[in-house]
Structures are given as C-alpha cells and as structure tokens.
Scaffold this active site. Structure first.
Site, PDB file in Angstrom:
ATOM      1  N   HIS A   1      38.315  37.849  46.998  1.00 28.89           N
ATOM      2  CA  HIS A   1      37.770  37.519  46.589  1.00 28.89           C
ATOM      3  C   HIS A   1      36.668  38.661  47.295  1.00 28.89           C
ATOM      4  CE1 HIS A   1      38.605  33.906  45.694  1.00 28.89           C
ATOM      5  NE2 HIS A   1      39.346  34.430  45.025  1.00 28.89           N
TER       6      HIS A   1
ATOM      7  N   HIS B   1      37.489  34.213  36.518  1.00 30.43           N
ATOM      8  CA  HIS B   1      38.214  34.325  37.995  1.00 30.43           C
ATOM      9  C   HIS B   1      39.244  35.274  37.986  1.00 30.43           C
ATOM     10  CE1 HIS B   1      38.565  33.115  42.331  1.00 30.43           C
ATOM     11  NE2 HIS B   1      39.532  32.765  41.249  1.00 30.43           N
TER      12      HIS B   1
ATOM     13  N   ASP C   1      40.339  37.899  40.131  1.00 32.29           N
ATOM     14  CA  ASP C   1      41.172  38.043  40.513  1.00 32.29           C
ATOM     15  C   ASP C   1      41.777  39.472  40.952  1.00 32.29           C
ATOM     16  OD1 ASP C   1      40.735  35.771  42.663  1.00 32.29           O
ATOM     17  OD2 ASP C   1      42.810  34.773  41.390  1.00 32.29           O
TER      18      ASP C   1
ATOM     19  N   HIS D   1      48.513  37.380  40.924  1.00 34.67           N
ATOM     20  CA  HIS D   1      48.438  38.269  42.974  1.00 34.67           C
ATOM     21  C   HIS D   1      49.853  38.348  42.147  1.00 34.67           C
ATOM     22  CE1 HIS D   1      44.807  36.594  43.173  1.00 34.67           C
ATOM     23  NE2 HIS D   1      44.836  34.753  43.740  1.00 34.67           N
TER      24      HIS D   1
END
Length: 322
Positions: free
Chosen positions: A90, A247, A251, A274
């Site tokens: 973030h 969101h 990321d 991720h």
C-alpha cells in the site's frame, strides 16, 4: 528530443503511526527525503540501536522474500535472517501513484502500519510533506514484448504500450463481490481519485485460521472491508461500487513498483495476487530482451472516467485481509 521528467522526493520528513494488520502491534513510521538515485529504502530503526539505526532494505524485486497475504522484503548480509518489512504494497502503490522515486522510510517494527487499509493515508502524508523535484531524470522500464504468468484461471501480464495502463478483473462467488473489472492510466491523476482509497477486504470466516498462524491480528473494520454471509459488515458500505477490484489493482501497482522504476506498458491482472504479481516481476527481469531502461517519459493516453467516492464506516468487527 526525448521528453524527460525529474526524479522526485519529499520536501521534508513526516511521520504517522498505526497498527500492523497482521502483527496487531503499533508501528511508528517516518518518511524522509532522499538523494537522487537512492530509490525506496525501508529502515528498521528497532534493530541495532547502538549504531544509531537499523537494517536498510532496498525495496527491489531482489529483496522480496514472501508474498503471503502481502509483499515482504528482506535485508541481506548481517540482518538477513531477522530484518524484514511486510505488507509494503500500500505504501509502494502510494509512492508509485505520486511519482516518488527516492525516499527513506523508517519503521520500528517488521510491518508497516495498515492505517485505513488503503493507500490514501500515505498519499496524504506525501502531499503534506510536499514533493521536491531533483536534478536527475526519472527512469522507466519500457516493455518491449509481452511477458505473462498464467494458470488456474489466473493471469498477470505485461505488454508494450506507450503509457502506464493497468487493467484488472476479479470473480468471486459471493454476490457481495461478484465479477468486477477496472482500467486506469497511472500517469494521469487517476490514482489518488480512483484507486488510492480502495481498502483491503476479507472474509470473517477466515479470521480464526489466519490468527492461529500469526496473521490478521490487527484486522478490524477500521482497516478492512469485512464480508460475512454474502454481506458487507462495514456500517457505511463501500467507498467505490467496485472497491474490491480497485484494491486488487492498488496491490498490483505497489507490487510492480519493486521493479525500481515505473513501467511504460500495459499490465493486465485476472484474479492475480501478490504471489503471481511477483512471479511476473521476476519473469520480466529474467528476460532482458523484454524490456529496456529509459529516461524518456511515456506518452499521454486517455484517462478512465472517475468513479464516485465516499467515506467508510469504522466499527470493531474483524475480517481476514485480502
């Protein structure tokens, strides 16, 4: 003559404090200006205090050590086994969106503070500190041919494009999320308005299992969009109608900034996270003919229309962060 842009840092230092979403511990963090070509450095100030500082960890792909529910970077050398900083994505997204090239970030814990679960608090810190242009050109990574990682209905891909385009798609079984897609041009002002306020999200049913392995101990409705029985628990609802996919894009923007420069190209993510984003970064760096380092700034492309924003509720329930 090629168009260039100057590298940027902060005008002054600025601090904040907040809980770590996984450790549940209070974390103090300070942003400091840094010289041209420093890059993004996280400094663990709680380590080796006798020498006046701690382990410095350069936020680059070579430092990424873990991608479970976040991106974790690790030091090398003397502090390799204990100096880590987790959930940096973030902060990294805010730095990418605000075009900050050089910064030293002090943290006194192994995790950055989650704040409200989005990048917006970090964007506000950057704006309050002020941005200073520097006497060296920004560097970019220009994508020359497609590189992708795909499998199990997931995809992360980079391809040539004279701009900084990000596209993302998600598909969840719960009707609280469902199918969502979004696209932006990062080089415009879209990041702050359309992406930065999108919060992490998770499912209440996953919390106990995660806490049993030391994760999600700081997760609450202060910093997470919580979903239970196909319903959103946050009292004031969502900041964007499609906050979940925004969101995930946030990321991805943060995950890709460990390349050490902004990408000139198009990123496409389908149900990516991720781990897959990091695999894409590593794949790109392993194929030198797929990119070039340049100081020529990207071209200007059409912006995606802005989404309506809002404010989020603050309660005390918990959910496992995405």
């Amino acid at each position: 003559m090629a168009k260039t842009k100057p590298q940027q840092t902060l005008k002054t230092s600025i601090s904040c404090a907040g809980v770590g979403v996984h450790t549940g511990a209070m974390v103090n963090m300070t942003f400091h200006p840094a010289a041209p070509n420093t890059g993004i450095v996280f400094r663990r100030t709680d380590l080796d205090p006798s020498s006046g500082g701690g382990a410095d960890i350069l936020a680059l792909a070579s430092s990424v050590g873990d991608t479970q529910l976040g991106t974790t970077i690790c030091a090398s050398g003397e502090f390799a086994t204990k100096a880590t900083v987790s959930t940096i994505e973030h902060v990294m997204a805010a730095l990418a969106g605000c075009e900050i090239d050089n910064i030293i970030i002090d943290v006194d814990a192994p995790e950055v503070p989650v704040m409200d679960g989005s990048s917006a608090p970090f964007v506000r810190l950057i704006e309050c500190a002020g941005v200073e242009q520097q006497g060296a050109p920004r560097r970019y990574i220009r994508i020359l041919r497609p590189v992708e990682i795909a499998g199990d209905k997931k995809l992360a891909r980079l391809e040539p494009y004279d701009g900084q385009a990000f596209e993302f798609e998600i598909d969840f079984a719960t009707p609280a999320i469902g199918q969502q897609a979004v696209a932006i041009e990062l080089g415009s002002d879209c990041f702050k308005k359309d992406i930065s306020e999108a919060r992490t999200f998770g499912f209440v049913e996953d919390v106990e299992a995660l806490r049993s392995i030391g994760l999600a101990r700081g997760s609450s409705l202060d910093n997470t969009v919580a979903i239970e029985n196909d319903e959103i628990l946050n009292e004031d609802g969502l900041r964007y109608d499609d906050e979940f996919v925004r969101h995930k894009m946030l990321d991805a923007i943060g995950d890709l900034y460990v390349l050490g420069a902004s990408v000139i190209g198009r990123y496409r993510g389908v149900r990516s996270g991720h781990a897959l984003n990091n695999q894409l970064v590593q794949a790109l760096l392993s194929e030198p003919d797929a990119f070039e380092i340049t100081t020529e700034a990207p071209g200007t492309s059409v912006q995606v229309p802005a989404a309506a924003g809002g404010s989020a509720g603050v309660l005390s329930a918990v959910a496992a962060p995405a």
